[in-house]
Enzyme design. Structure first.
Site, PDB file in Angstrom:
ATOM      1  CB  SER A  41      -1.895 -10.471  -3.905  1.00 46.67           C
ATOM      2  OG  SER A  41      -2.312 -11.200  -5.041  1.00 46.67           O
ATOM      3  CE1 TYR A  54       3.344 -10.399  -5.921  1.00 50.51           C
ATOM      4  CE2 TYR A  54       1.466 -11.886  -6.088  1.00 50.51           C
ATOM      5  CZ  TYR A  54       1.980 -10.604  -6.076  1.00 50.51           C
ATOM      6  OH  TYR A  54       1.133  -9.517  -6.209  1.00 50.51           O
TER       7      TYR A  54
END
Length: 283
Positions: free
Chosen positions: A174, A187
């Site tokens: 990400s 995350y």
């Protein structure tokens, strides 16, 4: 259709694409050219979002697809129909990639039903926003790491005996790994682990002729964010802080996965592609 379902308690995440408005764009934009003819791909989190778009594009390019998902059976059925609509075989397998035994069963069923395994796409993930690090419970921390990085290890461990020279592994990391995210601490940390896992696994497998790469999307319009992955008040401006000024669509990310899965990227391993709306990152 082959469908294996395990009973799983469902919370709000990752959410149903069938309930999302507007619907994400998953359709491949171009005719196929046979770049994955004869291949079998296993894609985790393939029921919706980026995973669905990757499954659709892989099928258009000639691959049969194993669709792994948590418990969104309606979305998974739609993805199966999309793959079969491209003239390819599809199986759907429901379960939790954070459980090693499930990963082993899913790979075994893929090989049994589809005959082989050539491409592994580790895409399943979960995220939970928190304002303060002290708000992150031990349960949430363990759960996020269990899904987002332990699941990648478990899937690779299960798939490795079936991957031959020419095989490919693509991991989803990400943009948050590169620029940080103040309300997605756990995350973003797992995405950093995934990036390190990608480069290290590449070094481990390259002599066996198996390439390992990753894709680091920016803000993409999928069920993950509007169904609890971001605070509700953040959604009206979701993706508008990118240089392009909008969130991306899943079919704008899927071609990066295709490139890394096929022979177009035969001289690439240990690398990360960045479909992120123009955000400049170093890595």
């Amino acid at each position: 259709m082959t469908k294996t379902v395990q009973p799983i308690h469902e919370d709000a995440l990752p959410g149903h694409e069938s309930k999302l408005d507007p619907k994400p764009e998953w359709e491949p934009r171009y005719p196929g050219s046979g770049r994955l003819n004869g291949k079998v791909a296993l894609i985790t989190g393939a029921d919706s979002g980026i995973g669905r778009a990757v499954a659709a594009l892989f099928a258009r390019e000639g691959a049969d697809v194993a669709i792994l998902y948590l418990c969104e059976h309606d979305d998974a059925e739609k993805t199966r129909q999309i793959v079969e609509g491209e003239g390819r075989r599809a199986i759907t397998i429901a379960g939790d990639v954070g459980e090693k035994a499930f990963c082993e069963r899913a790979v075994a069923e893929t090989v049994q039903q589809l005959g082989r395994l050539d491409i592994l796409v580790n895409n399943a993930a979960e995220q939970h926003p928190d304002e303060e690090i002290t708000d992150i419970s031990e349960e949430q921390l363990r759960r996020t790491f269990q899904t987002n990085i332990f699941g990648y290890f478990f899937m690779v461990q299960a798939a490795r005996p079936h991957l031959d020279r020419g095989g490919a592994i693509i991991n989803s990391t990400s943009v948050t790994m590169y620029k940080g995210s103040k309300n997605l601490l756990d995350y973003a940390s797992t995405k950093g682990a995934i990036t390190a896992f990608t480069s290290s696994l590449s070094e481990n497998l390259i002599e066996s002729g198996i390439r390992v790469n990753a894709v680091a999307p920016g803000p993409i319009w999928t069920p993950l964010n509007p169904f609890g992955g971001q605070p509700p008040e953040a959604m009206p401006d979701f993706g508008k802080n990118t240089p392009i000024g909008r969130p991306g669509q899943p079919n704008e990310v899927a071609p990066s996965f295709l490139f890394l899965a096929c022979e177009d990227s035969s001289y690439m391993s240990g690398q990360v592609l960045h479909p992120n709306g123009g955000t400049i990152v170093n890595g």
